[in-house]
Design an enzyme around this catalytic site. Structure first.
Site, PDB file in Angstrom:
ATOM      1  N   GLU A 136       3.474 -17.995  12.750  1.00 12.26           N
ATOM      2  CA  GLU A 136       3.473 -17.332  11.445  1.00 12.26           C
ATOM      3  C   GLU A 136       3.469 -18.364  10.319  1.00 12.26           C
ATOM      4  OE1 GLU A 136       3.183 -14.332  10.455  1.00 12.26           O
ATOM      5  OE2 GLU A 136       3.782 -12.953  12.045  1.00 12.26           O
ATOM      6  N   SER A 196       1.307  -9.709  13.094  1.00  6.98           N
ATOM      7  CA  SER A 196       2.574  -9.524  13.816  1.00  6.98           C
ATOM      8  C   SER A 196       2.444  -8.789  15.140  1.00  6.98           C
ATOM      9  CB  SER A 196       3.580  -8.799  12.927  1.00  6.98           C
ATOM     10  OG  SER A 196       4.058  -9.672  11.915  1.00  6.98           O
TER      11      SER A 196
END
Length: 303
Positions: free
Chosen positions: A174, A73
């Site tokens: 992601e 992230s």
């Protein structure tokens, strides 16, 4: 005329000041700090990279800087740079709304946005999407911005390279990384590049003041579960940062557990710290402790 006897103590004091300052941050003492950190790394295991850089003063070092560490992230931070650049160019507005049908949202991924607005279509402003992406590390918001707003990971990667940040690679979203464990290693960053990004933010080199201030604000609003670098620092430490973490494979190994950011030191100066932990034996509390102990050594040296 002032006699030399009066001047002599003053002159001696003035002559000693540079020596005192030098003694606090001499190359030798910096090497001692680096040796302490290397000992922590050797004891912890895994691959760990550390970057330290004075933002408004000249000092710093990098340990294990030749490796490209999976970001997870952390890659939401440079994404925000790329999106806000489009705002500055007039291509987007922070107040602009985007529609996300509920069937396009992944309910099995980390997504505070979906938890806040369950089982419904979403109409979110760009400002809200960026806040969920950076402050709360929301994967749905992140992937929507990457694929529907930024032009894809390759476009963000090109933007960074064109800006002079070369030692970084953004290839997959992601959602793609969640489907294949090995893909997260393709989204990597070297410690020097992370320090470069933090300096570009602090010195407002890529964005307008309003966009830069917005990004700083949403990096300041990470919740307490994101505490890593500041875990052992004073509770009132000013800090802006972005974290990243992978899941755990069948062997109990985490591909990534990271924190990069800027702390305000007690003397008012600012220090960028990046710690990347890769291929590390779980649980995550152990990785948090490693980052915290390394950061405390750095803090104690520079404070």
């Amino acid at each position: 005329m002032i006699k030399f006897k009066i001047l002599r103590p003053i002159l001696l004091t003035l002559l000693l000041i540079p020596q005192i300052i030098f003694a606090q941050h001499s190359p030798q003492s910096s090497l001692q700090l680096q040796e302490k950190i290397k000992h922590i790394i050797d004891t912890a295991g895994g691959k760990i990279g550390v970057g330290v850089q004075g933002i408004d003063f000249k000092d710093g070092f990098i340990i294990n800087g030749n490796h490209g560490y999976p970001m997870m992230s952390v890659f939401k931070f440079p994404l925000a740079f790329a999106i806000l650049q489009k705002v500055d160019k007039g291509e987007l507005k922070l107040s602009q709304k985007f529609h996300m049908p509920k069937e396009k949202l992944d309910t099995n991924t980390w997504s505070p946005m979906v938890k806040d607005f369950p089982n419904q279509d979403l109409d979110m402003t760009l400002a809200d999407l960026l806040t969920y992406t950076v402050s709360k590390s929301d994967n749905n918001a992140c992937d929507f911005l990457y694929t529907q707003v930024a032009g894809g990971p390759a476009a963000v990667n090109k933007y960074l390279h064109d800006a002079g940040v070369k030692d970084i690679s953004i290839v997959y979203t992601e959602g793609e990384m969640e489907k294949d464990w090995t893909l997260q290693y393709k989204n990597w960053c070297k410690p020097a590049a992370s320090l470069q990004l933090l300096q570009l933010l602090y010195h407002q080199k890529l964005l307008s003041k309003s966009s830069n201030d917005f990004l700083i604000q949403i990096m300041r609003e990470l919740p307490d579960w994101g505490k890593r670098i500041t875990t052992l620092l004073p509770n009132d430490t000013e800090f802006i940062h972005k974290t990243g973490a992978s899941g755990v494979n069948k062997q109990g190994i985490m591909a990534a557990f990271n924190d990069i950011g800027i702390v305000t030191l007690p003397n008012g100066k600012h220090l960028a710290i990046s710690v990347f932990v890769s291929d590390f034996k779980a649980p995550k509390e152990r990785a948090t402790n490693v980052i915290a102990v390394i950061s405390k050594e750095i803090w104690d040296y520079y404070k």
